[in-house]
Design an enzyme around this catalytic site. Sequence first.
Site, PDB file in Angstrom:
ATOM      1  N   GLY A  58       0.827  -1.212   0.000  1.00 22.51           N
ATOM      2  CA  GLY A  58       0.000   0.000   0.000  1.00 22.51           C
ATOM      3  C   GLY A  58       0.850   1.247   0.000  1.00 22.51           C
ATOM      4  N   ASN A  59       0.229   2.377   0.262  1.00 22.13           N
ATOM      5  CA  ASN A  59       0.984   3.636   0.325  1.00 22.13           C
ATOM      6  C   ASN A  59       0.388   4.521   1.412  1.00 22.13           C
ATOM      7  OD1 ASN A  59      -1.100   5.456  -0.929  1.00 22.13           O
ATOM      8  ND2 ASN A  59      -0.856   3.954  -2.560  1.00 22.13           N
ATOM      9  N   ARG A  60       1.005   5.685   1.615  1.00 21.09           N
ATOM     10  CA  ARG A  60       0.670   6.507   2.774  1.00 21.09           C
ATOM     11  C   ARG A  60      -0.453   7.508   2.517  1.00 21.09           C
ATOM     12  NH1 ARG A  60       4.734   7.812   6.495  1.00 21.09           N
ATOM     13  NH2 ARG A  60       4.539   9.979   5.921  1.00 21.09           N
TER      14      ARG A  60
END
Length: 416
Positions: free
Chosen positions: A225-227
């Site tokens: 995933g990412n932030r």
Amino acid sequence: MTSSPSSRSRSKSLAAQSRGPHVVVGVCGGIAAYKACELIRRFTESGHDVRVVPTESALRFVGAATFAALSGNPVTTDVWTDVHEVPHVTLGRRADLIVVAPATADFLARMVIGRSDDLLTATLLTARCPIVIAPAMHTEMWEHPATRANVATLRDRGIVVLDPAVGRLTGADSGIGRLPEPDEIFRVARTVLARGPVTPDLAGRHVVVSAGGTREPLDPVRFLGNRSSGRQGYAIARAALARGAEVTLVSANAALFDPAGAKVVRVATAEEMRDAVIEAAASADAVVMAAAVADFRPAQRATSKVKKTDADPDPVALVRNPDILAEIATDRRRAGQVVVGFAAETDNVLDNGAKKLAAKQCDLMVVNEVGENRTFDAEHNSATILGADGSSTIVPEGSKEDLGHAIWDLVLARLS
Ligand code: CTP
């Protein structure tokens, strides 16, 4: 006749401390009246001077003492208290903003015909400041032609009437009619306070906004995933709603309240986001891709949790995800559609942004710098918006909603 039991001297000292804008919070007699307490708290904690004006029925749900304690000001429902101060005129004249939450169907009807038989309706007649109304009622009442006509009339008068949220209502039933979350009402109110009543220049337009960050599963419990928090995309959606647009928000894994009035399509992965965006784009005047879409996904997705007792893992093989922005921009789903991308960059920010604008063939590219402590999950943002026509617009540090409005200004210029 109702006045608060709170001590005058304490009220004065609290009110005197707050030099912020004067906000009147009207509360009507609905079960959601308790949520007004949270809204009042938001206003007072952020330095606004709040006067709560409930209807008599509202006090059947929440006591005047609660409103007085939360606002630090006296609470009155009728025009016969403190007559020497002419409250029905002074409150309205002094207000920088009036927010009514919750507003019942009966209240909307009374407002439309200009009744002034209690302090709240009288205050609304004397006020010349922006007004935000957050209705809450059962679905049948909201959908009744009388209520629809009343809402249309109030909107025609320049009043911001939020659409209720969809969800659980008072009883076991659910549907449209819930009061939007206090946080959501507060954000709309703050924007209206900062910008004045916003011109509904996107009325009749359908816009699609993507937000959040996609998650690409490795197994049933793990993902790449990412932030991205989704805050920027949600703020863009809210700005469009305030300007009267019909908004489809394609949201990936954002833990945020639905913007009042948006159609929210929830997705998890890049492929799900692609399908949802392509479908919504077919009828859209503009598409803004604010989501952080994973460029790759694991080639294999284990159907059971990978155990640490399993054999030493091979490196995770990745395959490429579709580039949604490039696909939408090169194959426009609708004539004249405006397509906007985001370039989140850590280095050579403007150069990389300009390259992305050209490579993806979109009309506008919102270029901003990201990093460990920048942009993600923050309340503020700044950006440079590059246009395919060679234009460059600097948006200084401001709220994410301000950036949203700057984007819509540029989109609107290209739509017309
Ligand atoms: N985007 C997209 N589909 C992808 C990747 C990105 O639609 N598979 C969109 C994003 O929503 C954003 C824009 O493309 O509007 C740029 O995203 P960004 O991650 O900055 O760029 P990438 O194209 O992924 O390039 P790179 O990661 O190499 O910088």
